[in-house]
Design a protein around this motif. Structure first.
Motif, PDB file in Angstrom:
ATOM      1  N   ILE A 206      27.582 -50.006   7.904  1.00  0.00           N
ATOM      2  CA  ILE A 206      28.008 -49.910   9.299  1.00  0.00           C
ATOM      3  C   ILE A 206      27.564 -51.157  10.044  1.00  0.00           C
ATOM      4  CG2 ILE A 206      27.776 -48.615  11.440  1.00  0.00           C
ATOM      5  CD1 ILE A 206      27.292 -46.106   9.755  1.00  0.00           C
ATOM      6  N   ASP A 207      26.279 -51.428   9.973  1.00  0.00           N
ATOM      7  CA  ASP A 207      25.747 -52.650  10.590  1.00  0.00           C
ATOM      8  C   ASP A 207      24.352 -52.914  10.048  1.00  0.00           C
ATOM      9  OD1 ASP A 207      25.707 -54.911  12.091  1.00  0.00           O
ATOM     10  OD2 ASP A 207      25.659 -53.927  14.046  1.00  0.00           O
ATOM     11  N   VAL A 208      23.860 -54.112  10.332  1.00  0.00           N
ATOM     12  CA  VAL A 208      22.538 -54.545   9.891  1.00  0.00           C
ATOM     13  C   VAL A 208      21.649 -54.688  11.120  1.00  0.00           C
ATOM     14  CG1 VAL A 208      21.234 -56.364   8.735  1.00  0.00           C
ATOM     15  CG2 VAL A 208      23.489 -55.719   7.886  1.00  0.00           C
ATOM     16  N   TYR A 209      20.421 -54.176  11.026  1.00  0.00           N
ATOM     17  CA  TYR A 209      19.489 -54.205  12.146  1.00  0.00           C
ATOM     18  C   TYR A 209      18.159 -54.827  11.710  1.00  0.00           C
ATOM     19  CZ  TYR A 209      22.868 -50.770  13.823  1.00  0.00           C
ATOM     20  OH  TYR A 209      24.029 -50.130  14.179  1.00  0.00           O
ATOM     21  N   ALA A 210      18.094 -56.139  11.725  1.00  0.00           N
ATOM     22  CA  ALA A 210      16.861 -56.903  11.485  1.00  0.00           C
ATOM     23  C   ALA A 210      16.292 -56.706  10.083  1.00  0.00           C
ATOM     24  CB  ALA A 210      15.813 -56.578  12.539  1.00  0.00           C
ATOM     25  N   THR A 211      15.754 -55.515   9.802  1.00  0.00           N
ATOM     26  CA  THR A 211      15.120 -55.265   8.500  1.00  0.00           C
ATOM     27  C   THR A 211      15.736 -54.089   7.752  1.00  0.00           C
ATOM     28  OG1 THR A 211      13.438 -53.837   9.515  1.00  0.00           O
ATOM     29  CG2 THR A 211      12.919 -56.197   9.318  1.00  0.00           C
ATOM     30  N   ARG A 212      16.776 -53.483   8.314  1.00  0.00           N
ATOM     31  CA  ARG A 212      17.400 -52.326   7.673  1.00  0.00           C
ATOM     32  C   ARG A 212      18.917 -52.425   7.781  1.00  0.00           C
ATOM     33  NH1 ARG A 212      13.540 -48.610   6.530  1.00  0.00           N
ATOM     34  NH2 ARG A 212      15.133 -47.078   5.940  1.00  0.00           N
TER      35      ARG A 212
ATOM     36  N   SER B 258      22.352 -49.933   7.990  1.00  0.00           N
ATOM     37  CA  SER B 258      22.843 -48.578   8.232  1.00  0.00           C
ATOM     38  C   SER B 258      24.169 -48.399   7.496  1.00  0.00           C
ATOM     39  CB  SER B 258      23.041 -48.345   9.722  1.00  0.00           C
ATOM     40  OG  SER B 258      23.585 -47.067   9.979  1.00  0.00           O
ATOM     41  N   LEU B 259      24.272 -47.340   6.714  1.00  0.00           N
ATOM     42  CA  LEU B 259      25.472 -47.054   5.936  1.00  0.00           C
ATOM     43  C   LEU B 259      26.061 -45.715   6.354  1.00  0.00           C
ATOM     44  CD1 LEU B 259      23.016 -48.145   3.763  1.00  0.00           C
ATOM     45  CD2 LEU B 259      25.093 -48.559   2.431  1.00  0.00           C
TER      46      LEU B 259
ATOM     47  N   SER C 196      20.158 -44.951   5.753  1.00  0.00           N
ATOM     48  CA  SER C 196      19.487 -46.143   6.272  1.00  0.00           C
ATOM     49  C   SER C 196      18.588 -46.681   5.178  1.00  0.00           C
ATOM     50  CB  SER C 196      18.658 -45.806   7.517  1.00  0.00           C
ATOM     51  OG  SER C 196      17.989 -46.972   7.997  1.00  0.00           O
ATOM     52  N   ARG C 197      18.812 -47.915   4.780  1.00  0.00           N
ATOM     53  CA  ARG C 197      18.057 -48.496   3.681  1.00  0.00           C
ATOM     54  C   ARG C 197      17.314 -49.761   4.140  1.00  0.00           C
ATOM     55  NH1 ARG C 197      22.883 -48.426  -0.902  1.00  0.00           N
ATOM     56  NH2 ARG C 197      23.337 -46.163  -0.802  1.00  0.00           N
ATOM     57  N   PRO C 198      16.091 -49.960   3.613  1.00  0.00           N
ATOM     58  CA  PRO C 198      15.341 -51.170   3.974  1.00  0.00           C
ATOM     59  C   PRO C 198      15.920 -52.400   3.279  1.00  0.00           C
ATOM     60  CG  PRO C 198      14.122 -49.911   2.347  1.00  0.00           C
ATOM     61  CD  PRO C 198      15.313 -49.068   2.727  1.00  0.00           C
ATOM     62  N   LEU C 199      15.797 -53.540   3.919  1.00  0.00           N
ATOM     63  CA  LEU C 199      16.256 -54.804   3.352  1.00  0.00           C
ATOM     64  C   LEU C 199      15.049 -55.637   2.920  1.00  0.00           C
ATOM     65  CD1 LEU C 199      19.006 -55.678   5.967  1.00  0.00           C
ATOM     66  CD2 LEU C 199      19.378 -54.993   3.600  1.00  0.00           C
TER      67      LEU C 199
END
Length: 227
Positions: A23-29, A31-32, A42-45
């Motif tokens: 869906i989108d990327v938020y700094a360190t995670r 969202s799918l 929600s997965r960590p990057l």
């Protein structure tokens, strides 16, 4: 249902074909979610370290005009590295001020903003003020006044984060471009015209000479962004 920006495959929840992805990327995670049902994750990057590149107006102008092959190739490579999250090219207030003096500023500003990833340098006056204050404090303490580059002096945002798919831009007011250009020329001409008189002023010359002999050369170094 979610607005899927990058499809990864079938949904683990409802099983819909090719409906699940980022869906989108938020700094360190990241969202799918699914475009057919309410399933989300929600997965960590992994940690990331980006290189910082400062491009001046000379490069931007040549890259956008496309008249020089080496600038065009460099601009393409920069876009690719930014897209791979390996490089960030922050823009500054100098970029915006100078860009609006150019006839094709819309296209030029779009290239600057797209490669910046939403990151920008601190205001020029604040960077110079911090450098000057730190140098003067060191001088008063009898320490070397040479500037030691620090990322936080020039950048107030976190750089080593993952950029998202979307960019929100808020327009600003840049005044009368022709008036700003004319006033800038008048200011430069007026300043240059004052130099001969300053050189011949006996009081100012004697004071500057006496002051410069007492102040170490390192205390009046040239301000810089980053090295």
């Amino acid at each position: 249902m979610a607005l899927v920006s990058y499809v990864l495959g079938d949904c683990p929840g409802c099983g819909a074909k090719n409906s699940f992805g980022n869906i989108d990327v938020y700094a360190t995670r990241v969202s799918l979610g699914c475009g057919r049902c309410t399933y989300k994750e929600s997965r960590p990057l992994p940690p990331i370290t980006k290189k910082i590149l400062y491009l001046d107006q000379y490069f931007f102008s040549h890259a956008v005009r496309g008249n020089d092959a080496q600038f065009t190739a460099a601009a393409k490579l920069i876009r690719e590295l930014v897209g791979l999250q390996l490089l960030v090219v922050p823009y500054s207030d100098v970029h915006e001020d100078e860009t609006h003096q150019w006839a094709g500023h819309e296209q030029l500003l779009e290239f600057i903003k797209s490669t910046s990833g939403g990151h920008e340098f601190s205001q020029t006056y604040r960077v110079e003020l911090n450098q000057l204050n730190n140098a003067f404090k060191a001088f008063l303490q009898g320490q070397p006044a040479a500037y030691v580059p620090r990322r936080e002096d020039a950048l107030h945002d976190k750089i080593d984060i993952w950029n998202g798919y979307f960019r929100i831009e808020v327009g600003g007011y840049h005044g009368d471009v022709d008036l700003i250009r004319n006033l800038k020329g008048q200011a430069i001409d007026g300043l240059v015209a004052l130099f001969p008189g300053w050189r011949e002023a006996p009081i100012l010359s004697s004071k500057m000479s006496a002051w410069s002999t007492r102040l170490p050369r390192k205390a009046i170094g040239t301000p810089m962004w980053l090295t």
